[in-house]
Design a protein around this motif. Structure first.
Motif, PDB file in Angstrom:
ATOM      1  N   LEU A  73       0.900  -1.408  -0.004  1.00  0.00           N
ATOM      2  CA  LEU A  73      -0.188   0.042   0.045  1.00  0.00           C
ATOM      3  C   LEU A  73       0.748   1.327  -0.057  1.00  0.00           C
ATOM      4  O   LEU A  73       0.735   2.292  -0.704  1.00  0.00           O
ATOM      5  CB  LEU A  73      -1.010   0.028   1.181  1.00  0.00           C
ATOM      6  CG  LEU A  73      -2.406  -0.451   1.024  1.00  0.00           C
ATOM      7  CD1 LEU A  73      -3.040  -0.400   2.542  1.00  0.00           C
ATOM      8  CD2 LEU A  73      -3.195   0.507   0.013  1.00  0.00           C
ATOM      9  N   ALA A  74       1.755   1.279   0.786  1.00  0.00           N
ATOM     10  CA  ALA A  74       2.951   2.423   0.957  1.00  0.00           C
ATOM     11  C   ALA A  74       3.404   2.818  -0.501  1.00  0.00           C
ATOM     12  O   ALA A  74       3.454   3.887  -1.109  1.00  0.00           O
ATOM     13  CB  ALA A  74       3.978   2.167   1.807  1.00  0.00           C
ATOM     14  N   ASN A  75       3.545   1.605  -1.326  1.00  0.00           N
ATOM     15  CA  ASN A  75       4.432   1.772  -2.499  1.00  0.00           C
ATOM     16  C   ASN A  75       3.201   2.375  -3.555  1.00  0.00           C
ATOM     17  O   ASN A  75       3.493   3.261  -4.392  1.00  0.00           O
ATOM     18  CB  ASN A  75       4.887   0.568  -3.086  1.00  0.00           C
ATOM     19  CG  ASN A  75       5.386   0.655  -4.386  1.00  0.00           C
ATOM     20  OD1 ASN A  75       6.138   1.345  -4.732  1.00  0.00           O
ATOM     21  ND2 ASN A  75       4.865  -0.294  -5.227  1.00  0.00           N
ATOM     22  N   ALA A  76       2.056   1.803  -3.387  1.00  0.00           N
ATOM     23  CA  ALA A  76       1.039   2.071  -4.335  1.00  0.00           C
ATOM     24  C   ALA A  76       0.502   3.743  -4.156  1.00  0.00           C
ATOM     25  O   ALA A  76      -0.115   4.170  -5.042  1.00  0.00           O
ATOM     26  CB  ALA A  76      -0.304   1.131  -3.974  1.00  0.00           C
ATOM     27  N   LEU A  77       0.715   4.175  -2.826  1.00  0.00           N
ATOM     28  CA  LEU A  77       0.259   5.580  -2.460  1.00  0.00           C
ATOM     29  C   LEU A  77       1.275   6.733  -2.827  1.00  0.00           C
ATOM     30  O   LEU A  77       1.099   7.888  -2.577  1.00  0.00           O
ATOM     31  CB  LEU A  77      -0.317   5.510  -1.188  1.00  0.00           C
ATOM     32  CG  LEU A  77      -1.482   4.945  -0.875  1.00  0.00           C
ATOM     33  CD1 LEU A  77      -1.958   4.756   0.688  1.00  0.00           C
ATOM     34  CD2 LEU A  77      -2.678   5.324  -1.611  1.00  0.00           C
ATOM     35  N   SER A  78       2.552   6.068  -3.271  1.00  0.00           N
ATOM     36  CA  SER A  78       3.655   7.042  -3.454  1.00  0.00           C
ATOM     37  C   SER A  78       3.413   7.701  -4.782  1.00  0.00           C
ATOM     38  O   SER A  78       3.434   6.944  -5.850  1.00  0.00           O
ATOM     39  CB  SER A  78       4.970   6.395  -3.432  1.00  0.00           C
ATOM     40  OG  SER A  78       6.038   7.046  -3.685  1.00  0.00           O
ATOM     41  N   PRO A  79       3.431   9.035  -4.762  1.00  0.00           N
ATOM     42  CA  PRO A  79       3.558   9.767  -6.083  1.00  0.00           C
ATOM     43  C   PRO A  79       4.990   9.632  -6.887  1.00  0.00           C
ATOM     44  O   PRO A  79       5.234   9.771  -8.096  1.00  0.00           O
ATOM     45  CB  PRO A  79       3.607  11.095  -5.726  1.00  0.00           C
ATOM     46  CG  PRO A  79       3.946  11.255  -4.335  1.00  0.00           C
ATOM     47  CD  PRO A  79       3.538   9.811  -3.716  1.00  0.00           C
ATOM     48  N   LYS A  80       5.651   8.765  -6.091  1.00  0.00           N
ATOM     49  CA  LYS A  80       7.187   8.488  -7.072  1.00  0.00           C
ATOM     50  C   LYS A  80       7.104   7.114  -7.682  1.00  0.00           C
ATOM     51  O   LYS A  80       8.160   6.645  -8.288  1.00  0.00           O
ATOM     52  CB  LYS A  80       8.173   8.529  -6.081  1.00  0.00           C
ATOM     53  CG  LYS A  80       8.540  10.088  -5.571  1.00  0.00           C
ATOM     54  CD  LYS A  80       8.902  10.959  -6.647  1.00  0.00           C
ATOM     55  CE  LYS A  80       9.182  12.333  -6.273  1.00  0.00           C
ATOM     56  NZ  LYS A  80       9.507  13.286  -7.249  1.00  0.00           N
ATOM     57  N   LYS A  81       5.939   6.379  -7.729  1.00  0.00           N
ATOM     58  CA  LYS A  81       5.911   4.998  -8.354  1.00  0.00           C
ATOM     59  C   LYS A  81       6.367   5.055  -9.863  1.00  0.00           C
ATOM     60  O   LYS A  81       5.805   5.985 -10.715  1.00  0.00           O
ATOM     61  CB  LYS A  81       4.286   4.705  -8.026  1.00  0.00           C
ATOM     62  CG  LYS A  81       4.214   3.077  -8.551  1.00  0.00           C
ATOM     63  CD  LYS A  81       2.816   2.657  -8.314  1.00  0.00           C
ATOM     64  CE  LYS A  81       2.757   1.237  -8.554  1.00  0.00           C
ATOM     65  NZ  LYS A  81       1.151   1.163  -8.490  1.00  0.00           N
ATOM     66  N   LYS A  82       7.259   4.428 -10.141  1.00  0.00           N
ATOM     67  CA  LYS A  82       7.559   4.195 -11.512  1.00  0.00           C
ATOM     68  C   LYS A  82       7.587   2.886 -12.311  1.00  0.00           C
ATOM     69  O   LYS A  82       7.979   2.944 -13.512  1.00  0.00           O
ATOM     70  CB  LYS A  82       9.286   4.888 -11.625  1.00  0.00           C
ATOM     71  CG  LYS A  82       9.395   6.176 -11.066  1.00  0.00           C
ATOM     72  CD  LYS A  82      10.989   6.491 -11.122  1.00  0.00           C
ATOM     73  CE  LYS A  82      11.388   8.052 -10.947  1.00  0.00           C
ATOM     74  NZ  LYS A  82      11.217   8.717 -10.030  1.00  0.00           N
ATOM     75  N   ASP A  83       7.319   2.089 -11.607  1.00  0.00           N
ATOM     76  CA  ASP A  83       7.357   0.642 -12.258  1.00  0.00           C
ATOM     77  C   ASP A  83       6.291   0.079 -12.881  1.00  0.00           C
ATOM     78  O   ASP A  83       6.100  -1.038 -12.785  1.00  0.00           O
ATOM     79  CB  ASP A  83       7.676  -0.379 -10.932  1.00  0.00           C
ATOM     80  CG  ASP A  83       7.140  -0.266  -9.946  1.00  0.00           C
ATOM     81  OD1 ASP A  83       5.953   0.406  -9.738  1.00  0.00           O
ATOM     82  OD2 ASP A  83       6.995  -1.440  -9.168  1.00  0.00           O
ATOM     83  N   VAL A  84       5.462   1.250 -13.448  1.00  0.00           N
ATOM     84  CA  VAL A  84       4.266   0.618 -14.255  1.00  0.00           C
ATOM     85  C   VAL A  84       3.866   1.202 -15.483  1.00  0.00           C
ATOM     86  O   VAL A  84       4.610   2.606 -15.627  1.00  0.00           O
ATOM     87  CB  VAL A  84       2.910   0.851 -13.349  1.00  0.00           C
ATOM     88  CG1 VAL A  84       2.923   0.389 -12.018  1.00  0.00           C
ATOM     89  CG2 VAL A  84       2.827   2.613 -12.986  1.00  0.00           C
ATOM     90  N   ASN A  85       3.442   0.950 -16.384  1.00  0.00           N
ATOM     91  CA  ASN A  85       3.113   1.451 -17.582  1.00  0.00           C
ATOM     92  C   ASN A  85       1.508   0.912 -17.951  1.00  0.00           C
ATOM     93  O   ASN A  85       1.103  -0.180 -17.638  1.00  0.00           O
ATOM     94  CB  ASN A  85       4.095   0.852 -18.766  1.00  0.00           C
ATOM     95  CG  ASN A  85       5.299   1.287 -18.603  1.00  0.00           C
ATOM     96  OD1 ASN A  85       5.877   2.209 -18.790  1.00  0.00           O
ATOM     97  ND2 ASN A  85       6.212   0.529 -17.679  1.00  0.00           N
TER      98      ASN A  85
END
Length: 211
Positions: A73-85
């Motif tokens: 969840l912490a990763n999902a809510l981060s505006p710095k998430k970069k590992d998705v396309n």
């Protein structure tokens, strides 16, 4: 630039969560430390929170907590998430942003192929700015350029996108302490968007099964 606050007691009642949940989520960095605001009251020191941001964030956590671990969840809510396309076609078909926002971005840079979470956030912030009616095509390109050039420097800081207008001249800012931001009486704050809040709204728009 003041924002409406809510007391801890009222927050727990309105969102139907416990004291323990609130502080466990804080320890796990699901809720930023600077959203816990200590203020003096007639009964002593009490904790308050930015109302809109907290309610949006807590609702999002409650939606996802049964399918994701707290670390996920912490990763999902981060505006710095970069590992998705996501493909340009899929992104547009979901109607997350207007076609104008996509067109402005592509005129400023190049045609999009796949869209990362960060790019989707830029598009979302641009679209919300356009919705105010205070921002046109040229100002939109300024917003996209400013986000592209400076958003990565913010790291995990809380920030707002602010657009100022004075005598027809527009200035685009990324402000890292928006509660202490003041302008002269001849300057109009055309747009003010808290980025953490908009991240939560974007995630809601994408849906739990989106990114």
């Amino acid at each position: 630039m003041d924002e409406e606050l809510i007391s801890k007691k009222d927050l727990l009642e309105q969102t139907d969560i416990t004291y323990g949940q609130l502080y466990r989520w804080k320890r796990k960095k699901l809720i930023p430390d600077d959203w816990f605001i200590r203020k003096s009251t007639f009964t002593g020191q009490e904790t308050f929170f930015p109302r809109e941001k907290m309610i949006v964030r807590i609702n999002r956590i409650k939606e996802l907590k049964d399918s994701l671990s707290l670390d996920e969840l912490a990763n999902a809510l981060s505006p710095k998430k970069k590992d998705v396309n996501i493909s340009r076609k899929d992104f547009i078909e979901r109607n997350i942003v207007s076609s104008n926002a996509v067109a402005i971005f592509e005129e400023q840079f190049s045609e999009l192929d796949t869209i990362t979470f960060q790019t989707s956030l830029y598009l979302y912030l641009l679209d919300k700015s356009l919705e105010t009616g205070e921002v046109g095509w040229e100002e939109g390109m300024q917003i996209i350029q400013t986000l592209h050039d400076h958003f990565p420097k913010l790291e995990e800081k809380r920030a707002s996108l602010v657009v100022l207008r004075k005598m027809g001249v527009v200035t685009v800012l990324l402000v890292t302490n928006p509660n202490d931001f003041y302008v002269d009486e001849k300057t109009k704050v055309a747009v003010s968007l808290d980025i953490d809040t908009e991240v939560d709204k974007l995630l809601n728009s994408l849906g739990a099964g989106g990114f």
